[in-house]
Design an enzyme around this catalytic site. Structure first.
Site, PDB file in Angstrom:
ATOM      1  N   ASP A  86     -19.620  27.426 -16.152  1.00 45.14           N
ATOM      2  CA  ASP A  86     -20.677  26.419 -16.207  1.00 45.14           C
ATOM      3  C   ASP A  86     -21.232  26.409 -17.629  1.00 45.14           C
ATOM      4  OD1 ASP A  86     -22.745  24.619 -15.229  1.00 45.14           O
ATOM      5  OD2 ASP A  86     -22.439  25.562 -13.272  1.00 45.14           O
TER       6      ASP A  86
ATOM      7  N   ASP B  44     -22.951  20.940 -17.368  1.00 48.45           N
ATOM      8  CA  ASP B  44     -24.177  20.666 -16.630  1.00 48.45           C
ATOM      9  C   ASP B  44     -24.940  19.494 -17.253  1.00 48.45           C
ATOM     10  OD1 ASP B  44     -26.131  21.808 -14.606  1.00 48.45           O
ATOM     11  OD2 ASP B  44     -27.404  21.820 -16.385  1.00 48.45           O
TER      12      ASP B  44
ATOM     13  N   GLU C  50     -20.868  16.975 -15.191  1.00 47.57           N
ATOM     14  CA  GLU C  50     -21.773  16.626 -14.100  1.00 47.57           C
ATOM     15  C   GLU C  50     -22.633  15.464 -14.565  1.00 47.57           C
ATOM     16  OE1 GLU C  50     -25.534  18.279 -11.526  1.00 47.57           O
ATOM     17  OE2 GLU C  50     -25.429  18.370 -13.686  1.00 47.57           O
TER      18      GLU C  50
ATOM     19  N   HIS D 136     -24.297  23.641  -4.989  1.00 49.63           N
ATOM     20  CA  HIS D 136     -25.563  24.375  -4.944  1.00 49.63           C
ATOM     21  C   HIS D 136     -26.786  23.469  -5.030  1.00 49.63           C
ATOM     22  CE1 HIS D 136     -24.809  23.511  -9.076  1.00 49.63           C
ATOM     23  NE2 HIS D 136     -26.023  23.892  -9.409  1.00 49.63           N
ATOM     24  N   ASP D 137     -26.587  22.176  -5.267  1.00 50.54           N
ATOM     25  CA  ASP D 137     -27.706  21.233  -5.329  1.00 50.54           C
ATOM     26  C   ASP D 137     -27.786  20.339  -4.092  1.00 50.54           C
ATOM     27  OD1 ASP D 137     -28.364  22.060  -7.941  1.00 50.54           O
ATOM     28  OD2 ASP D 137     -26.955  20.627  -8.827  1.00 50.54           O
TER      29      ASP D 137
HETATM   30  C1  GLC Z   1     -27.684  20.538 -12.775  1.00 44.73           C
HETATM   31  C2  GLC Z   1     -27.498  21.777 -11.943  1.00 44.73           C
HETATM   32  C3  GLC Z   1     -28.785  22.089 -11.259  1.00 44.73           C
HETATM   33  C4  GLC Z   1     -29.827  22.358 -12.318  1.00 44.73           C
HETATM   34  C5  GLC Z   1     -29.912  21.216 -13.328  1.00 44.73           C
HETATM   35  C6  GLC Z   1     -30.627  21.646 -14.568  1.00 44.73           C
HETATM   36  O1  GLC Z   1     -27.974  19.432 -12.031  1.00 44.73           O
HETATM   37  O2  GLC Z   1     -26.430  21.606 -11.059  1.00 44.73           O
HETATM   38  O3  GLC Z   1     -28.686  23.170 -10.375  1.00 44.73           O
HETATM   39  O4  GLC Z   1     -31.081  22.516 -11.704  1.00 44.73           O
HETATM   40  O5  GLC Z   1     -28.657  20.759 -13.757  1.00 44.73           O
HETATM   41  O6  GLC Z   1     -29.832  22.533 -15.309  1.00 44.73           O
END
Ligand code: GLC
Ligand code: CA
Length: 558
Positions: free
Chosen positions: A98, A199, A254, A327-328
């Site tokens: 990540d 991310d 992402e 995880h989100d």
């Molecule tokens: C992404 C991650 C999430 C995090 C956010 C800020 O969306 O998947 O878990 O809170 O970025 O880093």
């Protein structure tokens, strides 16, 4: 379509804090992951995406990094990392890291310096502005509620944080920042990693002048930083300076808020940017006016339209990443299946879908067991910063209805996915011998890996089979996608085709029997058909018939 290992691979996401504790402190760790690699090998996955394991004050469970080149003390050491990576590679499992570089922790040495004075050499590593009319520099929201700005009396300026005040946005317009990041990426590549999941990847480039955004319930200002002005230059540069040195790696961004058209800019063939992106459309359909904590029911046709649109739009032009949970997000069986009466059937049905679509499937830890959403009595049971901040701002300080909020948080809150993995029916589900950092889902007594490994009919073994089938079936990976009866509110029907090979997929998204009408051209054209996979007992003769509650059936035909 060009063949690539990462197109044919099945990925598995590990959230280290909740995966396996090895030393009894109640927190998952790298040694714990190493210990469970045979389990992952048995499942048949090809690559792991590992959520952040770097040094961090854990304001957002590691998505707030204070040292990019070291391991969180609770997770272990760099030697533990090397051992874990070596053991993965030994088993033919690749490791994707990540990369959290939209922001650093406020405890990162760069920021500790940056906040000291306006002429500090690190000042421009972050985004500092004067206040406006006695208030914030602009009206942008943090994605974790409240303003996106934090005041620092030392220099009488504000810094930008699109997430929590402990996640400070880096200034990607500063070439020094970019060089530092590329350097750090080399550090991990040279250590042997196989790629990056990037991310918050659509948000690095902020519009010049940081203009006010159109006021909205959540994320005011996002039109000024999502897919911002220099974002594609950034990925081209990253690609040239880092990715090209390691031709075998994979990259996935992402990207919240992108359409298929945007996606082709990030990850279209020959763009020279990323390999694929995670899109969010199918996981945001229940939001009311973009508000995650005010949900409405959706029709199956909306859900299908969202997924099908991506299947068609990227075909031959880019590459999808496929996911039902991470995880989100909450647990998929609780969200789109039935985690009670048809728990097993519906979890299997959902993963039949995921593993028969075009793109790279990502399985989030515990999904292979059909883990479900957990139990929350009240707001005090939540740990996630996103949920807690939103409660404070919308309910305590605002006028949102607490019932509506709680109902949504229970259904969709990120904590649902973060309960410890249920390994067996012993105390704390075999996750830890100590006190787990987060309460184990009480259903671990019957829902756990040990029980599923012993049961040939389990969700685990079904997903294992789907993975094995996909590895042998190019049509499942590369075939094009044709949907039937898009308006059908009970069934999802589609065909995948590559050269002369076809897969016809029928999925019942309801707890009732439904009438399955096979598309005429398939019924007529089929000479030979056989069963590819099903979550019920079935033969392989394509025909019109009844399809049972949450039944999934896939026929292979020529
Ligand atoms: C992404 C991650 C999430 C995090 C956010 C800020 O969306 O998947 O878990 O809170 O970025 O880093
Ligand atoms: Ca531990």
């Amino acid at each position: 379509m060009e063949r690539k290992w990462w197109k044919e691979a099945v990925f598995y996401q590990i959230y280290p804090m909740s995966f396996q504790d090895s030393n009894g402190d109640g927190i998952g760790d790298l040694k714990g992951i190493t210990k469970r690699l045979d389990y992952l090998k048995e499942l048949g996955i090809d690559a792991v995406w590992l959520s952040p394991f770097y040094k961090s004050p854990n304001d957002d469970n590691g998505y707030d990094i204070s040292d990019y080149r070291d391991v969180l003390t609770e997770y272990g050491t760099l030697e533990d990392f090397d051992e874990m990576q070596r053991e993965m590679h030994k088993r033919g499992i690749r490791l994707v890291l990540d990369l959290v570089v939209n922001h650093t922790s406020d405890e990162h040495p760069w920021f500790v310096e940056s906040r000291k004075s306006k002429d500090n050499p690190y000042r421009d590593y972050y985004i500092w502005r004067d206040g406006k009319d006695g208030g914030y520099p602009n009206n942008w929201d943090s994605r974790f509620s409240g303003p996106a700005w934090q005041y620092c009396p030392e220099t009488d300026q504000y810094y930008l944080h699109l997430y929590s005040p402990k996640q400070v946005d880096l200034n990607w317009d500063n070439p020094k920042v970019r060089e530092e990041i590329y350097d750090m990426m080399d550090f991990w590549m040279e250590r042997g990693a196989d790629g990056f999941r990037i991310d918050a990847a659509a948000g690095f480039s902020k519009e010049e002048g940081l203009p006010d955004g159109i006021p909205r319930k959540q994320a005011t200002g996002c039109e000024h930083y999502l897919n911002g002005p220099h974002i594609h230059e950034i990925y081209r540069e990253m690609n040239q300076k880092v990715f090209q040195k390691y031709p075998e790696i994979v990259t996935v961004g992402e990207t919240f808020g992108v359409t298929p058209e945007d996606a082709l800019k990030y990850a279209g063939n020959d763009r020279g940017e990323l390999d694929m992106i995670f899109q969010f459309q199918h996981v945001g359909l229940e939001y009311t006016d973009g508000n995650k904590f005010n949900l409405h029911p959706i029709r199956l046709s909306e859900f299908k339209a969202s997924l099908s649109r991506w299947q068609v739009a990227l075909d031959g032009k880019g590459w999808n990443s496929l996911y039902l949970a991470n995880h989100d997000q909450p647990r998929s069986v609780s969200r789109w299946g039935d985690d009670q009466k048809y728990w097993k059937e519906s979890a299997k049905m959902l993963y039949t879908m995921l593993l028969t679509m075009q793109g790279t499937p990502y399985i989030y830890q515990g999904e292979e067991l059909g883990m479900t959403n957990t139990v929350f009595e009240s707001i005090d049971d939540f740990l996630d910063i996103q949920t807690l901040n939103a409660w404070k701002v919308y309910v305590e300080e605002g006028d949102d209805d607490p019932e509506t909020f709680l109902k949504a948080a229970k259904f969709i809150g990120r904590d649902n996915a973060r309960t410890p993995i249920q390994w067996d029916d012993s105390k704390n589900a075999g996750f830890t011998t100590g006190t787990p950092w987060m309460r184990v889902n009480p259903n671990y007594t019957w829902l756990n890996a040990e029980a599923e490994l012993a049961d040939p009919d389990s969700i685990f073994h079904y997903i294992q089979k789907l993975i094995a089938l996909r590895h042998e079936s190019l049509v499942a990976v590369y075939g094009n996608f044709t949907e039937y009866e898009p308006e059908n509110e009970a069934l999802y029907l589609y065909n995948r085709k590559l050269d002369g090979q076809n897969l016809f997929v029928a999925l019942n998204f309801t707890g009732e029997e439904q009438k399955l009408t096979v598309p005429k051209e398939i019924l007529e054209a089929q000479k030979k058909s056989k069963l590819y996979v099903s979550n019920y007992d079935n033969d392989g003769v394509i025909c019109d018939r009844m399809i049972r509650p949450y039944e999934a059936i896939v026929y292979e035909w020529e």
